[in-house]
Design a protein around this motif. Structure first.
Motif, PDB file in Angstrom:
ATOM      1  N   PHE A  64       0.849  -1.185   0.000  1.00 39.11           N
ATOM      2  CA  PHE A  64       0.000   0.000   0.000  1.00 39.11           C
ATOM      3  C   PHE A  64       0.891   1.244   0.000  1.00 39.11           C
ATOM      4  O   PHE A  64       1.687   1.441   0.918  1.00 39.11           O
ATOM      5  CB  PHE A  64      -0.905   0.031   1.238  1.00 39.11           C
ATOM      6  CG  PHE A  64      -2.154  -0.782   1.107  1.00 39.11           C
ATOM      7  CD1 PHE A  64      -3.366  -0.179   0.817  1.00 39.11           C
ATOM      8  CD2 PHE A  64      -2.126  -2.165   1.278  1.00 39.11           C
ATOM      9  CE1 PHE A  64      -4.534  -0.924   0.698  1.00 39.11           C
ATOM     10  CE2 PHE A  64      -3.285  -2.921   1.169  1.00 39.11           C
ATOM     11  CZ  PHE A  64      -4.491  -2.299   0.868  1.00 39.11           C
ATOM     12  N   ALA A  65       0.738   2.070  -1.023  1.00 38.11           N
ATOM     13  CA  ALA A  65       1.482   3.331  -1.116  1.00 38.11           C
ATOM     14  C   ALA A  65       0.522   4.411  -1.599  1.00 38.11           C
ATOM     15  O   ALA A  65       0.644   4.949  -2.693  1.00 38.11           O
ATOM     16  CB  ALA A  65       2.670   3.185  -2.060  1.00 38.11           C
ATOM     17  N   VAL A  66      -0.474   4.686  -0.765  1.00 36.83           N
ATOM     18  CA  VAL A  66      -1.547   5.622  -1.093  1.00 36.83           C
ATOM     19  C   VAL A  66      -1.607   6.707  -0.017  1.00 36.83           C
ATOM     20  O   VAL A  66      -1.009   6.564   1.053  1.00 36.83           O
ATOM     21  CB  VAL A  66      -2.909   4.891  -1.174  1.00 36.83           C
ATOM     22  CG1 VAL A  66      -2.906   3.856  -2.286  1.00 36.83           C
ATOM     23  CG2 VAL A  66      -3.273   4.238   0.161  1.00 36.83           C
ATOM     24  N   PRO A  67      -2.327   7.800  -0.277  1.00 38.68           N
ATOM     25  CA  PRO A  67      -2.563   8.770   0.806  1.00 38.68           C
ATOM     26  C   PRO A  67      -3.200   8.069   2.007  1.00 38.68           C
ATOM     27  O   PRO A  67      -4.085   7.218   1.849  1.00 38.68           O
ATOM     28  CB  PRO A  67      -3.522   9.774   0.163  1.00 38.68           C
ATOM     29  CG  PRO A  67      -3.231   9.698  -1.303  1.00 38.68           C
ATOM     30  CD  PRO A  67      -2.909   8.252  -1.561  1.00 38.68           C
ATOM     31  N   TYR A  68      -2.757   8.434   3.193  1.00 38.10           N
ATOM     32  CA  TYR A  68      -3.199   7.711   4.388  1.00 38.10           C
ATOM     33  C   TYR A  68      -4.712   7.762   4.546  1.00 38.10           C
ATOM     34  O   TYR A  68      -5.330   6.794   5.004  1.00 38.10           O
ATOM     35  CB  TYR A  68      -2.523   8.281   5.641  1.00 38.10           C
ATOM     36  CG  TYR A  68      -2.470   7.292   6.777  1.00 38.10           C
ATOM     37  CD1 TYR A  68      -1.487   6.317   6.824  1.00 38.10           C
ATOM     38  CD2 TYR A  68      -3.421   7.316   7.793  1.00 38.10           C
ATOM     39  CE1 TYR A  68      -1.435   5.389   7.852  1.00 38.10           C
ATOM     40  CE2 TYR A  68      -3.378   6.402   8.824  1.00 38.10           C
ATOM     41  CZ  TYR A  68      -2.392   5.437   8.846  1.00 38.10           C
ATOM     42  OH  TYR A  68      -2.353   4.504   9.868  1.00 38.10           O
ATOM     43  N   GLY A  69      -5.302   8.859   4.151  1.00 40.89           N
ATOM     44  CA  GLY A  69      -6.742   9.011   4.281  1.00 40.89           C
ATOM     45  C   GLY A  69      -7.541   8.039   3.452  1.00 40.89           C
ATOM     46  O   GLY A  69      -8.752   7.861   3.676  1.00 40.89           O
ATOM     47  N   ALA A  70      -6.891   7.368   2.478  1.00 40.18           N
ATOM     48  CA  ALA A  70      -7.587   6.373   1.655  1.00 40.18           C
ATOM     49  C   ALA A  70      -7.668   5.013   2.328  1.00 40.18           C
ATOM     50  O   ALA A  70      -8.453   4.156   1.900  1.00 40.18           O
ATOM     51  CB  ALA A  70      -6.874   6.231   0.301  1.00 40.18           C
ATOM     52  N   LEU A  71      -6.885   4.790   3.370  1.00 38.77           N
ATOM     53  CA  LEU A  71      -6.834   3.455   3.979  1.00 38.77           C
ATOM     54  C   LEU A  71      -8.154   2.994   4.598  1.00 38.77           C
ATOM     55  O   LEU A  71      -8.515   1.823   4.446  1.00 38.77           O
ATOM     56  CB  LEU A  71      -5.714   3.387   5.027  1.00 38.77           C
ATOM     57  CG  LEU A  71      -4.277   3.339   4.509  1.00 38.77           C
ATOM     58  CD1 LEU A  71      -3.318   3.154   5.684  1.00 38.77           C
ATOM     59  CD2 LEU A  71      -4.088   2.216   3.496  1.00 38.77           C
ATOM     60  N   GLY A  96      -3.191  18.295   7.637  1.00 36.07           N
ATOM     61  CA  GLY A  96      -3.613  19.255   6.622  1.00 36.07           C
ATOM     62  C   GLY A  96      -4.068  18.635   5.332  1.00 36.07           C
ATOM     63  O   GLY A  96      -4.798  19.265   4.563  1.00 36.07           O
ATOM     64  N   SER A  97      -3.658  17.394   5.069  1.00 34.22           N
ATOM     65  CA  SER A  97      -4.074  16.743   3.823  1.00 34.22           C
ATOM     66  C   SER A  97      -4.929  15.509   4.083  1.00 34.22           C
ATOM     67  O   SER A  97      -5.650  15.066   3.200  1.00 34.22           O
ATOM     68  CB  SER A  97      -2.857  16.354   2.977  1.00 34.22           C
ATOM     69  OG  SER A  97      -2.037  15.433   3.664  1.00 34.22           O
ATOM     70  N   ASP A  98      -4.853  14.940   5.289  1.00 31.66           N
ATOM     71  CA  ASP A  98      -5.671  13.790   5.647  1.00 31.66           C
ATOM     72  C   ASP A  98      -6.682  14.202   6.714  1.00 31.66           C
ATOM     73  O   ASP A  98      -6.587  15.284   7.305  1.00 31.66           O
ATOM     74  CB  ASP A  98      -4.794  12.646   6.184  1.00 31.66           C
ATOM     75  CG  ASP A  98      -3.985  11.975   5.084  1.00 31.66           C
ATOM     76  OD1 ASP A  98      -4.568  11.675   4.033  1.00 31.66           O
ATOM     77  OD2 ASP A  98      -2.784  11.754   5.293  1.00 31.66           O
ATOM     78  N   ASP A  99      -7.648  13.343   6.966  1.00 31.78           N
ATOM     79  CA  ASP A  99      -8.636  13.581   7.997  1.00 31.78           C
ATOM     80  C   ASP A  99      -7.934  13.843   9.332  1.00 31.78           C
ATOM     81  O   ASP A  99      -7.135  13.023   9.786  1.00 31.78           O
ATOM     82  CB  ASP A  99      -9.546  12.359   8.109  1.00 31.78           C
ATOM     83  CG  ASP A  99     -10.581  12.512   9.200  1.00 31.78           C
ATOM     84  OD1 ASP A  99     -10.296  12.070  10.328  1.00 31.78           O
ATOM     85  OD2 ASP A  99     -11.647  13.081   8.924  1.00 31.78           O
TER      86      ASP A  99
END
Length: 211
Positions: A64-71, A96-99
Motif C-alpha cells: 500500500f502506497a496511497v494517501p493515508y486518508g484512503a486506507l 492538513g491533507s488527511d482527515d
C-alpha cells in the motif's frame, strides 16, 4: 512472488519496478489503471495493471502506497480479499491533507498500530514508509552504503518476507521490532526520511551496531 501494488505513484512505482527487475510478478493499480500501462510495458510480461481490487486479489504480498486518508475505505472495500495476506504499509498521515481525527489517532497510537486497525485481518508490516523513492532508486547502484530501510511488524514470517523484498529492491532491511516500535521511524521520529546507511540508521534509532 506475485505482488500487488495499490498506489503506483512515486513510491509504489519505484519499488514495483525494482521488484519487476528482480523477477517478481507485479500488478500495478490505481483509480486510473490505464495510465499505468507505460510502466508495465517497461517491465515486460511480468508486469500488469488493474484496479486496487485486482491488486489485492493478485498479490501474495500487497504493497500500500496511497494517501493515508484512503486506507479506511480501502480496508473496508478489500477486507475479504486481503485476509491473511502479507501487507507492506508505506503510507504516512499528513496533517492538513488527511482527515485530522485520523492523523491525531495515528500520532497518539502509532501509525503501525493504526494501519493494522484500518486493514484488519492482514499480516501488516511497516516498510518503505520512512524513505524517499529517489533514495530507493539510487540504492542498487551504490557499491557501499546502500539505503537502510527500517521495517516493523508483529508477524515474524511476514517480517521475513518484507526483509527479502527490501533486499530485492536493492536496499538493506533493518528490523526495528514490532508495530509499536515503528514509532521510531514515523513522522517526527529519528528514523523518518533519514535516507541513510545501516550504521547511521542504527545510531539514529538507538540500536546497537550490527555484525
Amino acid at each position: 512472488m506475485r505482488i500487488g501494488i495499490i498506489g503506483a505513484g512515486w513510491m509504489g512505482g519505484t519499488v514495483g519496478r525494482a521488484w519487476g527487475r528482480a523477477g517478481h510478478e507485479v500488478l500495478f493499480s490505481s483509480r486510473h489503471p490505464e495510465e499505468l500501462r507505460p510502466v508495465a510495458r517497461q517491465l515486460g510480461p511480468r508486469a500488469s495493471v488493474g484496479t486496487p481490487r485486482d491488486a489485492a486479489a493478485f498479490g501474495q504480498v500487497v504493497l500500500f502506497a496511497v494517501p493515508y486518508g484512503a486506507l479506511p475505505q480501502l480496508g473496508r472495500d478489500l477486507q475479504e480479499v486481503l485476509g491473511g495476506k502479507v501487507v507492506l504499509d508505506a503510507c504516512n498521515p499528513y496533517p492538513g491533507s488527511d482527515d485530522e481525527a485520523l492523523v491525531r489517532e495515528a500520532h497518539a497510537n502509532g501509525v503501525g498500530t493504526t494501519s493494522a486497525k484500518l486493514l484488519p485481518g492482514t499480516r501488516l508490516v511497516r516498510a518503505f514508509s520512512a524513505v524517499d523513492a529517489t533514495a530507493v532508486e539510487a540504492s542498487p547502484s551504490q557499491r557501499t552504503g546502500k539505503l537502510a530501510v527500517p521495517i516493523a511488524g508483529d508477524d515474524a514470517q511476514a517480517v521475513e518476507v518484507a526483509v527479502q523484498l527490501v533486499r530485492d529492491a536493492g536496499c538493506e532491511p533493518l528490523v526495528v521490532g514490532n508495530l509499536a516500535a515503528a514509532r521510531g521511524f514515523q513522522r517526527g521520529g529519528p528514523g523518518f526520511r533519514a535516507n541513510t546507511t545501516m550504521a547511521d540508521l542504527r545510531r539514529r534509532l538507538g540500536l546497537p551496531p550490527g555484525d
